[in-house]
Design a protein around this motif. Structure first.
Motif, PDB file in Angstrom:
ATOM      1  N   LEU A  24       1.816 -25.462 -63.891  1.00  0.00           N
ATOM      2  CA  LEU A  24       0.975 -24.309 -64.586  1.00  0.00           C
ATOM      3  C   LEU A  24       1.651 -22.975 -64.573  1.00  0.00           C
ATOM      4  O   LEU A  24       2.002 -22.541 -63.348  1.00  0.00           O
ATOM      5  N   LEU A  25       2.055 -22.527 -65.471  1.00  0.00           N
ATOM      6  CA  LEU A  25       2.755 -20.975 -65.451  1.00  0.00           C
ATOM      7  C   LEU A  25       1.618 -20.112 -65.949  1.00  0.00           C
ATOM      8  O   LEU A  25       0.685 -20.449 -66.884  1.00  0.00           O
ATOM      9  N   TYR A  26       1.467 -18.637 -65.498  1.00  0.00           N
ATOM     10  CA  TYR A  26       0.374 -17.864 -65.847  1.00  0.00           C
ATOM     11  C   TYR A  26       1.082 -16.599 -65.888  1.00  0.00           C
ATOM     12  O   TYR A  26       1.352 -15.660 -65.179  1.00  0.00           O
ATOM     13  N   PRO A  27       1.994 -16.628 -66.967  1.00  0.00           N
ATOM     14  CA  PRO A  27       2.467 -15.214 -67.527  1.00  0.00           C
ATOM     15  C   PRO A  27       1.330 -14.017 -67.658  1.00  0.00           C
ATOM     16  O   PRO A  27       0.366 -14.322 -68.128  1.00  0.00           O
ATOM     17  N   LYS A  28       1.582 -12.815 -67.092  1.00  0.00           N
ATOM     18  CA  LYS A  28       0.705 -11.768 -67.123  1.00  0.00           C
ATOM     19  C   LYS A  28       1.311 -10.499 -67.431  1.00  0.00           C
ATOM     20  O   LYS A  28       2.171 -10.018 -66.914  1.00  0.00           O
ATOM     21  N   GLY A  29       0.923 -10.181 -68.670  1.00  0.00           N
ATOM     22  CA  GLY A  29       1.693  -8.876 -69.445  1.00  0.00           C
ATOM     23  C   GLY A  29       2.259  -9.157 -70.448  1.00  0.00           C
ATOM     24  O   GLY A  29       1.965  -9.798 -71.368  1.00  0.00           O
TER      25      GLY A  29
ATOM     26  N   VAL B 278       2.208 -26.422 -68.446  1.00  0.00           N
ATOM     27  CA  VAL B 278       1.008 -25.794 -69.293  1.00  0.00           C
ATOM     28  C   VAL B 278       1.458 -24.336 -69.091  1.00  0.00           C
ATOM     29  O   VAL B 278       1.359 -23.676 -67.875  1.00  0.00           O
ATOM     30  N   VAL B 279       1.511 -23.511 -70.196  1.00  0.00           N
ATOM     31  CA  VAL B 279       1.479 -22.079 -70.023  1.00  0.00           C
ATOM     32  C   VAL B 279       0.209 -21.617 -70.474  1.00  0.00           C
ATOM     33  O   VAL B 279      -0.058 -21.696 -71.634  1.00  0.00           O
ATOM     34  N   ASN B 280      -0.574 -21.206 -69.403  1.00  0.00           N
ATOM     35  CA  ASN B 280      -1.866 -20.564 -69.605  1.00  0.00           C
ATOM     36  C   ASN B 280      -1.608 -19.049 -70.056  1.00  0.00           C
ATOM     37  O   ASN B 280      -1.209 -18.122 -69.245  1.00  0.00           O
ATOM     38  N   CYS B 281      -2.051 -18.698 -71.375  1.00  0.00           N
ATOM     39  CA  CYS B 281      -1.530 -17.469 -71.697  1.00  0.00           C
ATOM     40  C   CYS B 281      -2.726 -16.443 -71.760  1.00  0.00           C
ATOM     41  O   CYS B 281      -2.853 -15.463 -72.419  1.00  0.00           O
ATOM     42  N   ALA B 282      -3.739 -16.741 -70.896  1.00  0.00           N
ATOM     43  CA  ALA B 282      -5.160 -15.938 -70.944  1.00  0.00           C
ATOM     44  C   ALA B 282      -4.295 -14.427 -70.629  1.00  0.00           C
ATOM     45  O   ALA B 282      -5.148 -13.324 -70.842  1.00  0.00           O
ATOM     46  N   GLY B 283      -3.447 -14.335 -69.645  1.00  0.00           N
ATOM     47  CA  GLY B 283      -3.153 -13.123 -69.188  1.00  0.00           C
ATOM     48  C   GLY B 283      -1.906 -12.319 -69.973  1.00  0.00           C
ATOM     49  O   GLY B 283      -1.483 -11.251 -69.635  1.00  0.00           O
ATOM     50  N   LEU B 284      -1.499 -13.045 -71.169  1.00  0.00           N
ATOM     51  CA  LEU B 284      -0.538 -12.665 -71.881  1.00  0.00           C
ATOM     52  C   LEU B 284      -0.796 -11.663 -72.995  1.00  0.00           C
ATOM     53  O   LEU B 284      -1.548 -12.044 -73.853  1.00  0.00           O
TER      54      LEU B 284
ATOM     55  N   LEU C 139      -4.734 -18.964 -75.715  1.00  0.00           N
ATOM     56  CA  LEU C 139      -4.092 -17.712 -76.309  1.00  0.00           C
ATOM     57  C   LEU C 139      -5.182 -16.422 -76.916  1.00  0.00           C
ATOM     58  O   LEU C 139      -6.079 -17.004 -77.498  1.00  0.00           O
ATOM     59  N   ASN C 140      -4.716 -15.385 -76.533  1.00  0.00           N
ATOM     60  CA  ASN C 140      -5.557 -14.389 -77.134  1.00  0.00           C
ATOM     61  C   ASN C 140      -5.162 -14.264 -78.654  1.00  0.00           C
ATOM     62  O   ASN C 140      -4.321 -14.930 -79.031  1.00  0.00           O
ATOM     63  N   GLU C 141      -6.143 -13.494 -79.635  1.00  0.00           N
ATOM     64  CA  GLU C 141      -5.751 -13.567 -80.759  1.00  0.00           C
ATOM     65  C   GLU C 141      -4.347 -12.855 -81.304  1.00  0.00           C
ATOM     66  O   GLU C 141      -3.750 -13.451 -82.106  1.00  0.00           O
ATOM     67  N   THR C 142      -3.990 -11.876 -80.360  1.00  0.00           N
ATOM     68  CA  THR C 142      -2.929 -11.287 -80.913  1.00  0.00           C
ATOM     69  C   THR C 142      -1.747 -12.401 -80.814  1.00  0.00           C
ATOM     70  O   THR C 142      -0.583 -12.591 -81.724  1.00  0.00           O
ATOM     71  N   VAL C 143      -1.705 -12.980 -79.780  1.00  0.00           N
ATOM     72  CA  VAL C 143      -0.569 -14.013 -79.364  1.00  0.00           C
ATOM     73  C   VAL C 143      -0.579 -15.265 -80.285  1.00  0.00           C
ATOM     74  O   VAL C 143       0.251 -15.677 -80.776  1.00  0.00           O
TER      75      VAL C 143
ATOM     76  N   SER D 284      -8.306 -24.414 -73.571  1.00  0.00           N
ATOM     77  CA  SER D 284      -8.412 -23.750 -72.161  1.00  0.00           C
ATOM     78  C   SER D 284      -7.175 -24.882 -71.490  1.00  0.00           C
ATOM     79  O   SER D 284      -6.771 -25.862 -71.893  1.00  0.00           O
ATOM     80  N   GLU D 285      -7.094 -24.529 -70.212  1.00  0.00           N
ATOM     81  CA  GLU D 285      -6.066 -24.852 -69.303  1.00  0.00           C
ATOM     82  C   GLU D 285      -6.352 -26.262 -69.142  1.00  0.00           C
ATOM     83  O   GLU D 285      -5.754 -27.215 -69.023  1.00  0.00           O
ATOM     84  N   VAL D 286      -7.561 -26.642 -68.780  1.00  0.00           N
ATOM     85  CA  VAL D 286      -8.102 -27.815 -68.258  1.00  0.00           C
ATOM     86  C   VAL D 286      -7.933 -29.029 -69.380  1.00  0.00           C
ATOM     87  O   VAL D 286      -7.404 -29.991 -69.238  1.00  0.00           O
TER      88      VAL D 286
END
Lengths: 124, 150
Positions: A16-21, A47-53, A83-87, A105-107
């Motif tokens: 699981l990868l959590y890119p933030k920023g 899995v790339v969790n994009c919540a913080g991207l 993914l947020n709307e922008t991404v 979701s990540e799950v």
């Protein structure tokens, strides 16, 4: 503070990868190195969790494209979650939503690997 | 009240280093919002300009960090125009690869996505050589009802 931080962990044999920023030409090497570390360990379920991207430019998309065939060749995949709307818009503009499976979701992304059974490298 | 047409352009010069892409992105987004774009659209315009500036740094200047990237923002009433200008090597638009996502996967390519993305986001993207300068012009029409739009 760096424009991008990437945390990683492993769960049920999935990296699981959590890119933030912000993920762009300036920060992409950090993201690439985290993906490469998984490949070096023969972990091909990612899995790339994009919540913080907050933002992704073509450099970040290119990082995903650059390794996907190798990963799929080994029976794995890169899947994206939260993914947020922008991404999400950027993915859709480029048609990446047809190349990558995207989950709310990540799950759900993790479970999608489980449903496929074993494979995709060592399961930890 | 009617917003003035033909506002004086905003000119930004940044060093040709990728850490300044954040400045380009923030200025572009703020400028697009002031011009009447919704935030989601302003985010996309900022991305397109980020991609153009990235191309300058990586290709026209070949990574040299001691050059200048000039951005000239102009609100033309019905649309916004951003010229991204450099003094690097000539860029031939015919060199720009056409993006085929299926080929991308099989060939493990990474380049060319930025130009493709710019074209998807903006209404017009043109490249020209002017003297010793490369000029990439990006134009996006304003949404109806925004300041200065028809």
């Amino acid at each position: 503070m760096s424009e991008l931080q990437v945390e990683s962990r492993e769960l049920e044999g999935v990296v699981l990868l959590y890119p933030k920023g912000f993920l762009n030409a300036h920060t992409v090497r950090l993201f690439e190195s985290e993906i490469q570390r998984a490949l070096d360990d023969q972990r091909y379920r990612i899995v790339v969790n994009c919540a913080g991207l907050t933002y992704i430019a073509s450099a970040g998309l290119g990082a995903l494209m650059g390794v996907i065939e190798e990963i799929r060749h080994h029976g794995g995949d890169i899947r994206l979650a939260d993914l947020n709307e922008t991404v999400r818009n950027i993915f859709e503009i480029l048609g990446f939503n047809h190349l990558y499976r995207i989950f709310p979701s990540e799950v759900e992304a993790i479970l999608s690997f489980r449903e496929e059974g074993e494979g995709g490298g060592p399961v930890g | 009240m009617t917003a003035p047409r033909g506002r004086a352009p905003l000119i930004l010069e940044v060093p040709s280093r990728t850490e300044f892409l954040a400045v380009v992105r923030d200025v572009t987004r703020a400028w697009a919002v002031v011009a009447g774009f919704a935030r989601a659209d302003a985010d996309q315009i900022a991305l397109a300009v980020d991609e153009a500036a990235t191309n300058v740094i990586e290709h026209a200047y070949a990574g040299a960090g001691d050059k200048i990237v000039e951005l000239r923002y102009e609100d033309r009433g019905e649309d916004l125009r951003v010229d991204v200008v450099d003094h690097g090597r000539a860029v031939d638009p015919r060199e720009m690869p056409r993006v085929d996502l299926d080929r991308y996967v099989t060939e493990r390519r990474k380049g060319g996505l930025g130009v493709h993305l710019m074209g998807k986001i903006m209404d017009s993207v043109t490249f020209r050589r002017s003297g010793r300068r490369n000029v990439c012009s990006l134009v996006r029409r304003k949404p109806e009802g925004s300041p200065g739009a028809p």
